[in-house]
Design a protein around this motif. Structure first.
Motif, PDB file in Angstrom:
ATOM      1  N   LYS A 352      36.784  44.344  53.487  1.00  0.00           N
ATOM      2  CA  LYS A 352      37.452  44.639  53.926  1.00  0.00           C
ATOM      3  C   LYS A 352      37.784  45.299  52.622  1.00  0.00           C
ATOM      4  N   ARG A 353      38.936  46.604  52.491  1.00  0.00           N
ATOM      5  CA  ARG A 353      39.453  46.868  51.485  1.00  0.00           C
ATOM      6  C   ARG A 353      40.346  45.783  50.782  1.00  0.00           C
ATOM      7  N   VAL A 354      40.400  45.509  49.448  1.00  0.00           N
ATOM      8  CA  VAL A 354      40.827  45.407  48.405  1.00  0.00           C
ATOM      9  C   VAL A 354      42.594  46.099  47.611  1.00  0.00           C
ATOM     10  N   ALA A 355      42.946  45.638  46.952  1.00  0.00           N
ATOM     11  CA  ALA A 355      42.921  45.854  45.463  1.00  0.00           C
ATOM     12  C   ALA A 355      43.720  45.069  44.696  1.00  0.00           C
ATOM     13  N   VAL A 356      43.499  45.269  43.331  1.00  0.00           N
ATOM     14  CA  VAL A 356      43.388  43.796  42.351  1.00  0.00           C
ATOM     15  C   VAL A 356      44.864  44.897  41.625  1.00  0.00           C
ATOM     16  N   VAL A 364      40.677  41.408  35.991  1.00  0.00           N
ATOM     17  CA  VAL A 364      39.020  42.397  35.732  1.00  0.00           C
ATOM     18  C   VAL A 364      38.014  41.440  36.715  1.00  0.00           C
ATOM     19  N   GLU A 365      38.590  39.856  36.213  1.00  0.00           N
ATOM     20  CA  GLU A 365      37.827  38.984  36.214  1.00  0.00           C
ATOM     21  C   GLU A 365      37.301  39.032  38.143  1.00  0.00           C
ATOM     22  N   ALA A 366      38.971  38.586  38.647  1.00  0.00           N
ATOM     23  CA  ALA A 366      38.727  39.058  39.596  1.00  0.00           C
ATOM     24  C   ALA A 366      38.488  40.114  40.297  1.00  0.00           C
ATOM     25  N   ALA A 367      38.732  41.315  39.956  1.00  0.00           N
ATOM     26  CA  ALA A 367      37.796  42.529  40.434  1.00  0.00           C
ATOM     27  C   ALA A 367      36.414  42.074  41.058  1.00  0.00           C
ATOM     28  N   ILE A 380      44.836  48.009  39.784  1.00  0.00           N
ATOM     29  CA  ILE A 380      45.462  48.941  39.385  1.00  0.00           C
ATOM     30  C   ILE A 380      46.038  48.652  37.598  1.00  0.00           C
ATOM     31  N   GLU A 381      45.957  49.444  37.582  1.00  0.00           N
ATOM     32  CA  GLU A 381      46.771  48.538  36.012  1.00  0.00           C
ATOM     33  C   GLU A 381      48.002  50.379  35.319  1.00  0.00           C
ATOM     34  N   PHE A 382      48.890  49.265  34.872  1.00  0.00           N
ATOM     35  CA  PHE A 382      50.142  50.146  34.618  1.00  0.00           C
ATOM     36  C   PHE A 382      49.854  50.638  33.386  1.00  0.00           C
ATOM     37  N   ILE A 441      45.599  42.446  48.555  1.00  0.00           N
ATOM     38  CA  ILE A 441      45.888  42.539  47.515  1.00  0.00           C
ATOM     39  C   ILE A 441      46.228  41.470  46.815  1.00  0.00           C
ATOM     40  N   PHE A 442      45.470  41.496  45.240  1.00  0.00           N
ATOM     41  CA  PHE A 442      45.650  39.835  44.693  1.00  0.00           C
ATOM     42  C   PHE A 442      46.463  40.747  43.241  1.00  0.00           C
ATOM     43  N   VAL A 443      46.959  40.200  43.218  1.00  0.00           N
ATOM     44  CA  VAL A 443      48.267  40.310  41.978  1.00  0.00           C
ATOM     45  C   VAL A 443      48.139  39.886  40.950  1.00  0.00           C
TER      46      VAL A 443
END
Length: 526
Positions: A352-356, A364-367, A380-382, A441-443
């Motif tokens: 599936k498609r996800v966002a970190v 970055v490790e999660a991605a 996604i980075e602020f 979505i992984f926060v």
């Protein structure tokens, strides 16, 4: 399937089997069934008291049950219990055979006293380090009480059931076809949830306790260290914890704990708990502190259940929790697509498609980890640049199924009412809004100190951290603090342990000095 070292260990464990065990498998011609049969046969070969039969009639294939010979089995495994779950399998064999579990007698009696038929199912992933605790707790209950049945289900193997039950996080426990709970849960927590009178019973027991010399609030590395140092001084020590182990229980790989080349969070917590229990420390687990007060007789800590504990000194070590995005939809879709542990929940999003969310090391490790499981990752980075170590950024850049969006403000989690289906973000360079279609979505945006209950009582920093001096002392005499909830920089396990020891020594020094009558102090000064 099992190497010689594991087989040798199993032979030793299986010497503790009390009564003969039958492993009943339900199989077909699939490769997974062949793997399961191979595993069961190799396990059974390590003891004459373990037998494998293949005449199972379960609905889930492949699966198997663990039961005492001559009795109906109450423990099931739908999937191969490998990785973290191998221990769950071995314990199930021992406990189903009648081998006494290593839990307090009070817990055993409460389990045996449960009435009414309870059918538990736990959805797990083999990479989840919190799942075995839940599986083992429910297997234990099934082994001790004929009214309880438990089935472990590997979500990656039974994706149709994951979709049917809309499982978006592991472990997820289903009780009698309704969601019972999610996340790491101990056997004490499960029993307390089943027993509606548990809070009142706990409050009565806690109110009856004698005053402590030192009460530690928080059971993470800092709290455990503080408790050990206090107990070694021979004073009455108590440790109050909402969850013993704290944030470390959610940590997978630990490779920078000096003298231990590599370990995992749950293993470290188990060692911490054993160390604390080797001293006369009153451990009060599953208890949340609500308020701290200074009285004429010393200090009081009020708990969420209404109980009040009294102590001459207090060490605060309540740690921190995952920082949330605080955007519309986050709470609504928590555990329905919004997740905080990529190691635990990542396998549920296979293909599936996800966002970190977050461009630090954890993000970055999660991605990187998720890229090997899901179809596509959007990080996604602020900020206008990633903050992770260069080596991690280089690895991220080498992955073809990862996109990075910088200078992006997450604005809303989108969903269809039951699960996540998208995310809205704003491009901070031109203030335009954009939508990404995805399923998870992984926060990963850092931590918040668990100090809300101390506001107005202790001096806190603008970030909510407890302000401490070089000895760990706070703005309230007799109260010390340590670990991730304080202003001490660099939130690391090893630093928290050192700070816990320091705060405990500081509190002990306070106890010595405060026990000297004012007349004697004046005489010494003269």
């Amino acid at each position: 399937m099992l190497d010689n070292n594991i087989k040798t260990q199993l032979k030793a464990y299986f010497e503790k089997i009390v009564s003969p065990i039958v492993l009943t498998a339900t199989l077909d011609d699939s490769p997974k069934s062949a793997e399961m049969l191979e595993l069961l046969n190799e396990v059974a070969e390590q003891s004459e008291k373990v037998t494998v039969v293949t005449n199972g009639q379960a609905k889930k294939i492949p699966s198997f049950t663990v039961g005492k010979a001559g009795e109906e089995a109450r423990i099931s495994f739908a999937g191969l219990p490998m990785g973290h779950e191998m221990t769950s399998f071995i314990l199930a064999i021992l406990q189903a055979s009648g081998y006494p579990p290593k839990v307090e007698q009070d817990i055993i009696e409460r389990i045996r006293g449960i009435e009414g038929k309870l059918h538990f199912q736990t959805f797990i992933s083999l990479s989840c380090h919190n799942c075995p605790d839940v599986v083992q707790a429910l297997n234990l209950m099934a082994a001790l009480n004929p009214n309880v049945e438990h089935e472990m289900i590997d979500g990656a193997l039974f994706q149709d059931l994951v979709d049917q039950h809309q499982i978006m996080a592991v472990p997820t426990v289903i009780l009698n076809d309704a969601v019972f709970g999610q996340g790491r849960t101990t056997v004490e927590e499960i029993i307390a949830k089943l027993d509606t009178n548990s809070p009142e019973k706990d409050a009565a027991k806690l109110n009856a306790k004698d005053d402590f010399d030192m009460l530690i609030v928080g059971g993470g590395p800092a709290g455990a260290s503080a408790a050990i140092y206090a107990a070694r001084k021979g004073i009455r020590t108590g440790i109050l914890a909402e969850r013993f182990g704290g944030q470390v229980m959610d940590t997978l790989g630990i490779e920078n704990f000096i003298s231990v080349q590599e370990t995992e969070g749950p293993k470290l917590v188990q060692a911490l708990e054993q160390h604390v229990k080797s001293y006369e420390v009153d451990i009060m687990n599953l208890q949340r502190a609500n308020a701290l007060r200074k009285t004429d007789g010393g200090l009081e800590v009020e708990l969420a259940n209404g109980a009040v504990l009294r102590s001459k000194s207090v060490v605060i070590s309540t740690g921190a929790r995952w920082r949330e995005m605080n955007v519309p939809g986050e709470q609504e879709y928590r555990n329905k697509g919004v997740a905080y542990c990529p190691h635990c929940d990542g396998p549920l999003f296979k293909g599936k498609r996800v966002a970190v969310i977050g461009g630090g090391n954890s993000g970055v490790e999660a991605a990187i980890d998720l890229a090997g499981i899901v179809s596509h990752v959007t990080l996604i980075e602020f900020d206008s640049k990633l903050r992770a170590d260069a080596v991690l950024q280089a690895k991220l850049a080498s992955l073809s199924n990862v996109s990075v969006i910088k200078s992006a403000l997450t604005k809303e989690v989108l969903g269809d009412g039951s699960k996540v289906n998208g995310l809205m973000y704003q491009d901070r360079t031109n203030n335009t809004d954009h939508k990404i279609e995805l399923e998870g979505i992984f926060v990963q945006i850092g931590l918040l100190p668990n100090t809300d209950w101390l506001k107005g009582t202790l001096d806190l920093s603008k970030h909510g951290e407890v302000i401490v001096d070089a000895k760990g002392e706070t703005s309230l005499p007799g109260v010390f603090a340590a670990g991730d909830c304080t202003t001490v920089p660099y939130k690391q396990i090893i630093i928290a342990m050192g700070e816990g020891a320091k705060a405990s020594l500081g509190a002990f020094d306070y106890l010595i000095r405060s026990s000297v009558p004012e007349t004697e102090k004046t005489a010494v000064a003269a």
